[in-house]
Every structure is written in structure tokens, then in C-alpha cells.
Design a protein around this motif. Structure first.
Motif, mmCIF file in Angstrom:
data_model
loop_
_atom_site.group_PDB
_atom_site.id
_atom_site.type_symbol
_atom_site.label_atom_id
_atom_site.label_comp_id
_atom_site.label_asym_id
_atom_site.label_seq_id
_atom_site.Cartn_x
_atom_site.Cartn_y
_atom_site.Cartn_z
ATOM 1 N N TRP A 16 37.697 35.372 48.412
ATOM 2 C CA TRP A 16 38.348 36.335 47.515
ATOM 3 C C TRP A 16 37.626 37.682 47.553
ATOM 4 C CZ3 TRP A 16 42.907 34.693 46.120
ATOM 5 C CH2 TRP A 16 43.143 33.322 46.022
ATOM 6 N N SER A 17 36.304 37.652 47.604
ATOM 7 C CA SER A 17 35.535 38.901 47.696
ATOM 8 C C SER A 17 35.702 39.573 49.049
ATOM 9 C CB SER A 17 34.047 38.622 47.465
ATOM 10 O OG SER A 17 33.795 38.101 46.186
ATOM 11 N N SER A 51 34.105 41.762 34.673
ATOM 12 C CA SER A 51 35.443 41.183 34.784
ATOM 13 C C SER A 51 35.754 40.297 33.591
ATOM 14 C CB SER A 51 35.566 40.352 36.065
ATOM 15 O OG SER A 51 36.806 39.656 36.086
ATOM 16 N N THR A 53 37.813 37.937 33.522
ATOM 17 C CA THR A 53 38.057 36.572 33.977
ATOM 18 C C THR A 53 36.773 35.851 34.370
ATOM 19 O OG1 THR A 53 38.355 37.216 36.297
ATOM 20 C CG2 THR A 53 40.312 37.262 34.867
ATOM 21 N N GLN A 55 35.221 36.191 37.106
ATOM 22 C CA GLN A 55 35.339 35.817 38.511
ATOM 23 C C GLN A 55 35.208 37.059 39.383
ATOM 24 O OE1 GLN A 55 39.194 33.841 38.533
ATOM 25 N NE2 GLN A 55 38.227 31.840 38.340
ATOM 26 N N ALA A 58 35.825 42.171 41.535
ATOM 27 C CA ALA A 58 36.315 43.132 40.552
ATOM 28 C C ALA A 58 36.050 44.528 41.094
ATOM 29 C CB ALA A 58 35.628 42.948 39.211
ATOM 30 N N TRP A 67 40.764 43.523 38.253
ATOM 31 C CA TRP A 67 40.330 42.209 38.709
ATOM 32 C C TRP A 67 41.452 41.530 39.480
ATOM 33 C CZ3 TRP A 67 41.193 43.829 33.789
ATOM 34 C CH2 TRP A 67 42.210 43.202 33.069
ATOM 35 N N ASP A 68 41.070 40.510 40.230
ATOM 36 C CA ASP A 68 41.968 39.783 41.126
ATOM 37 C C ASP A 68 42.117 40.572 42.440
ATOM 38 O OD1 ASP A 68 44.276 37.470 41.155
ATOM 39 O OD2 ASP A 68 44.857 39.242 42.310
ATOM 40 N N SER A 69 41.923 39.857 43.545
ATOM 41 C CA SER A 69 41.846 40.548 44.837
ATOM 42 C C SER A 69 43.142 41.263 45.209
ATOM 43 C CB SER A 69 41.436 39.571 45.952
ATOM 44 O OG SER A 69 42.347 38.501 46.036
ATOM 45 N N ALA A 71 45.414 42.555 43.122
ATOM 46 C CA ALA A 71 45.505 43.753 42.276
ATOM 47 C C ALA A 71 44.561 44.842 42.771
ATOM 48 C CB ALA A 71 45.188 43.397 40.827
ATOM 49 N N HIS A 104 47.841 34.344 48.696
ATOM 50 C CA HIS A 104 47.157 34.410 47.408
ATOM 51 C C HIS A 104 47.403 33.152 46.577
ATOM 52 C CE1 HIS A 104 45.059 36.929 44.492
ATOM 53 N NE2 HIS A 104 45.911 36.565 43.565
ATOM 54 N N TYR A 166 43.789 40.313 54.106
ATOM 55 C CA TYR A 166 44.100 39.086 53.399
ATOM 56 C C TYR A 166 43.931 37.845 54.265
ATOM 57 C CZ TYR A 166 45.144 38.831 48.575
ATOM 58 O OH TYR A 166 44.979 38.720 47.230
#
Length: 219
Positions: A16-17, A51, A53, A55, A58, A67-69, A71, A104, A166
Motif C-alpha cells: 500500500w505504501s 492518519s 485510520t 494505517q 498517508a 489517507w488510503d493509497s 485517494a 484496490h 498500482y
């Protein structure tokens, strides 16, 4: 605008990072990196200020978190339209967004059985009929995009886009687990792994020494 800050986890493990880091780096978008580390349970120590979340990743934009990859990637495309982070054509953009959303939200069998572990080598580990179905769908995506939109270069839509960022962690999964791919898909995976940003992420991942038990099912 204040400099962007990108909060990431362990480079060896955090797919994700990896996505927004590769996107910003490959596109030449300046940012300050804040790297936090996972504990054995896969939780991120010190994430609370960055963040809601708890997680990674961010992105801190003007002092506020995104946050969220996915987004984060959309925010980058909006902040830097000159970077052309989505394909230019309307239909190509629709498909690029669709395959990013599919990555995702889906491919859970592949994610669970073949976790990202860049410094490891686990040939054949994690393969099952369900995982093979995920792999087949990814190959279908790659072959279709290359055939329809890839004439301008070696990537899914010719030139580098969010879609390539991605799918970069998938290419590392396939290398770690020695997944056999048909020629078009293998050429694309090789092109991803040769992107300067991907090469740099992997080089840094290999220098990490932390062992996260939750991400090491085959150790």
C-alpha cells in the motif's frame, strides 16, 4: 503550498505504501518521506498523528491528511495536472481507474497467499487454484491494456500512470514467488521492475533488516 509529506511503512512489506511512493517519485513530485515501522502484529507504531485510520500510507497536504493509497493517488493527480498521472483519453482513463479500483478491492487470494516480500524468494509458495484465478485475471488486464492503449511505450497506457504504480507491487509478488507469466505480461512486469522509482524502492527494501512475523508466512 507546504511541502508534501508521505508517511509509509516498511518498504520490504508495504504494498500500500509502495504505490504512492512510486507514483510521486517516478513522476518527479517532491515530498518529504516519513517512514514508520510495523510491529509483529502488523500495526504501525507512531501512525496516530498522521492518519485517522492508523494505517499507512498517508499524504499530508497543507497540514491535512489524505489517507488510503487510491485517494492519495487521486489527490496527486489533482494537485499536479501537468504530470498527466491518468491517461489522456477518456476511455483509457475510465479503464485505468477501473483496474486500479479492482486492484484496490480485489485479488484477496493472491494478497493472502503471496504477500509482498521484496528481499525474499519463495518459488511456488502460496499457489492454489484460487490464487491462479487471480493471476489469470491480472494477466488479462495487463494484456488487454497493452493491446488497446500501450502503443506509446512499455507500460499499460504507454507512458507511466497511476495504473502502473498500482500494479508495481504485483510485479514484485510475481518475482518473489516465481510466478510464470505469458510473454506480454512478463514483458510488462519486467518494465515495471525496471522503472527507476521501483528499482529504488526495492533497493531500499533489501537494506531493511526488520522481520515482521505477520508478513512472513513462509519464513
Amino acid at each position: 503550498m507546504k511541502p508534501l509529506k508521505l508517511v509509509v511503512g516498511n518498504k520490504n512489506y508495504s504494498s500500500w505504501s509502495m504505490r504512492p511512493w512510486v507514483l510521486l517519485t517516478q513522476a518527479g513530485i517532491a515530498f518529504e518521506e516519513i517512514q514508520l515501522k510495523f510491529n509483529d502484529a502488523g500495526e504501525v507504531a507512531g501512525i496516530e498523528p498522521y492518519s485517522p485510520t492508523r494505517q499507512v500510507p498517508a499524504l499530508i497536504v497543507a497540514g491535512e491528511p489524505v489517507w488510503d493509497s487510491l485517494a492519495i493517488c487521486e489527490a496527486a493527480a489533482e494537485l499536479f495536472p501537468e504530470k498527466n498521472l491518468w491517461p489522456a483519453g477518456a476511455r483509457a482513463r475510465q479503464i485505468a481507474r477501473s483496474i486500479c479500483a479492482e486492484m484496490h478491492a480485489g485479488f484477496r487470494n493472491l494478497r493472502g497467499a503471496m504477500p509482498v516480500n521484496i528481499r525474499a524468494s519463495h518459488p511456488g509458495k502460496g499457489m492454489s487454484p484460487a490464487v491462479q484465478r487471480d493471476i489469470d485475471r491480472i494477466v488479462e488486464i495487463w494484456e488487454s491494456c497493452r493491446a488497446r492503449f500501450g502503443a506509446g511505450g512499455e507500460l499499460l497506457f504507454g507512458q507511466f500512470t497511476i495504473a502502473d504504480a498500482y500494479y508495481a507491487p504485483v510485479a514484485t509478488r510475481f518475482r518473489t514467488h516465481a510466478v510464470a507469466l505469458p510473454p506480454v505480461a512478463q514483458r510488462y512486469a519486467d518494465a515495471l521492475l525496471e522503472l527507476p522509482a521501483v528499482r529504488e524502492w526495492m533497493a531500499q527494501a533489501r537494506r531493511e533488516t526488520e522481520f515482521v512475523r505477520a508478513d512472513e508466512p513462509y519464513a
